[in-house]
Design a protein around this motif. Structure first.
Motif, PDB file in Angstrom:
ATOM      1  N   LYS A  85      39.683 -28.826 -23.430  1.00 19.15           N
ATOM      2  CA  LYS A  85      39.775 -28.114 -22.146  1.00 19.15           C
ATOM      3  C   LYS A  85      38.840 -26.912 -22.008  1.00 19.15           C
ATOM      4  O   LYS A  85      38.752 -26.319 -20.939  1.00 19.15           O
ATOM      5  N   GLU A 129      33.283 -24.043 -19.032  1.00 19.48           N
ATOM      6  CA  GLU A 129      34.241 -24.859 -18.299  1.00 19.48           C
ATOM      7  C   GLU A 129      35.593 -24.583 -18.938  1.00 19.48           C
ATOM      8  O   GLU A 129      35.788 -24.830 -20.129  1.00 19.48           O
ATOM      9  N   ASN A 130      36.500 -24.017 -18.162  1.00 18.09           N
ATOM     10  CA  ASN A 130      37.802 -23.623 -18.696  1.00 18.09           C
ATOM     11  C   ASN A 130      38.903 -24.274 -17.864  1.00 18.09           C
ATOM     12  O   ASN A 130      39.201 -23.837 -16.759  1.00 18.09           O
ATOM     13  N   GLU A 131      39.477 -25.330 -18.432  1.00 18.96           N
ATOM     14  CA  GLU A 131      40.582 -26.033 -17.780  1.00 18.96           C
ATOM     15  C   GLU A 131      41.903 -25.762 -18.499  1.00 18.96           C
ATOM     16  O   GLU A 131      42.870 -26.498 -18.310  1.00 18.96           O
ATOM     17  N   THR A 134      45.397 -25.717 -16.637  1.00 16.31           N
ATOM     18  CA  THR A 134      45.347 -26.202 -15.250  1.00 16.31           C
ATOM     19  C   THR A 134      46.001 -27.574 -15.107  1.00 16.31           C
ATOM     20  O   THR A 134      46.379 -27.965 -14.008  1.00 16.31           O
ATOM     21  N   GLN A 141      45.027 -19.577 -13.178  1.00 18.33           N
ATOM     22  CA  GLN A 141      43.719 -18.970 -12.951  1.00 18.33           C
ATOM     23  C   GLN A 141      43.175 -18.545 -14.310  1.00 18.33           C
ATOM     24  O   GLN A 141      43.874 -17.889 -15.085  1.00 18.33           O
ATOM     25  N   ASN A 142      41.933 -18.922 -14.573  1.00 19.91           N
ATOM     26  CA  ASN A 142      41.279 -18.565 -15.822  1.00 19.91           C
ATOM     27  C   ASN A 142      40.099 -17.655 -15.500  1.00 19.91           C
ATOM     28  O   ASN A 142      39.090 -18.107 -14.980  1.00 19.91           O
ATOM     29  N   LEU A 157      38.314 -18.982 -12.389  1.00 21.38           N
ATOM     30  CA  LEU A 157      38.277 -20.437 -12.379  1.00 21.38           C
ATOM     31  C   LEU A 157      39.679 -20.970 -12.108  1.00 21.38           C
ATOM     32  O   LEU A 157      40.659 -20.453 -12.637  1.00 21.38           O
ATOM     33  N   LYS A 159      41.968 -24.825 -10.809  1.00 22.92           N
ATOM     34  CA  LYS A 159      42.014 -26.281 -11.017  1.00 22.92           C
ATOM     35  C   LYS A 159      40.893 -27.008 -10.270  1.00 22.92           C
ATOM     36  O   LYS A 159      40.302 -27.951 -10.787  1.00 22.92           O
ATOM     37  N   ARG A 161      38.009 -25.662  -9.301  1.00 22.03           N
ATOM     38  CA  ARG A 161      36.692 -25.106  -9.663  1.00 22.03           C
ATOM     39  C   ARG A 161      36.801 -24.554 -11.081  1.00 22.03           C
ATOM     40  O   ARG A 161      37.207 -23.420 -11.283  1.00 22.03           O
ATOM     41  N   THR A 162      36.421 -25.366 -12.061  1.00 22.11           N
ATOM     42  CA  THR A 162      36.703 -25.046 -13.457  1.00 22.11           C
ATOM     43  C   THR A 162      35.500 -24.518 -14.241  1.00 22.11           C
ATOM     44  O   THR A 162      35.603 -24.270 -15.424  1.00 22.11           O
ATOM     45  N   LYS A 163      34.341 -24.366 -13.561  1.00 17.54           N
ATOM     46  CA  LYS A 163      33.129 -23.944 -14.269  1.00 17.54           C
ATOM     47  C   LYS A 163      32.562 -22.656 -13.692  1.00 17.54           C
ATOM     48  O   LYS A 163      32.567 -22.449 -12.484  1.00 17.54           O
TER      49      LYS A 163
END
Length: 168
Positions: A85, A129-131, A134, A141-142, A157, A159, A161-163
């Motif tokens: 992830k 990329e941080n999922e 999510t 929210q990351n 970031l 769900k 928009r993860t990058k």
């Protein structure tokens, strides 16, 4: 004056009740470049209870993080989950990273990650990329903070928009 007090109570009470019942789902990741080590050094802070729930739901592991009964499998599954992830790209290519480990601080887990052998002279872009979480929490929210030399940039970031990318 009495009607003003009633009005304030009627106005404020639902707001207080809502905030007490609402939980925020957030992680904070810092990406820094170390000139001394020629590496990207990454720390990510994630709530312990959210990770406990994740390990239970995804891997059927009762992790009991940050307790004396912590599962011996916890580290293995946390690293496995992070590698699935949390992706780092340097200059458009996937960068392998070292999972150094974790430590606990109050109600969060701090993960330590390092991307070795990064030459600042040729560094053009860093993408994260941080999922993380999510897949379990739609509201997750990351937050990612980049700091490379004088360049700084932050992203939130989610769900959909993860990058996030820092261009140098």
């Amino acid at each position: 004056m009495k009607s003003l007090k009633k009005f304030l109570v009627i106005l404020v009470l639902p707001l207080v009740a809502f905030t007490a019942a609402h939980k925020f789902y957030v992680s904070v990741t810092n990406v820094n470049y170390s000139e001394k080590d020629k590496a990207l050094q990454i720390t990510s802070r994630v709530f312990i209870d959210d990770l406990d729930k994740l390990l239970q739901e995804r891997y059927d592991v009762k992790s009991k993080l940050a307790t004396e009964e912590e599962s011996p499998l916890a580290d293995e599954y946390l690293e496995k989950y992070l590698r699935a992830k949390f992706v780092v790209e340097v200059n458009g290519a996937n960068a392998s990273y070292n999972y150094i480990g974790k430590k606990y601080d109050a109600d969060v887990v701090i993960f330590y990650i390092e991307v070795p052998n990064v030459d600042l002279a040729t560094l053009k872009t860093i993408q994260i990329e941080n999922e993380v979480l999510t897949d379990l929490f739609d509201e997750q929210q990351n937050v990612v903070h980049f700091k490379v030399g004088k360049d700084k940039k932050s992203f939130v970031l989610v769900k959909s928009r993860t990058k996030g990318m820092l261009k140098l």
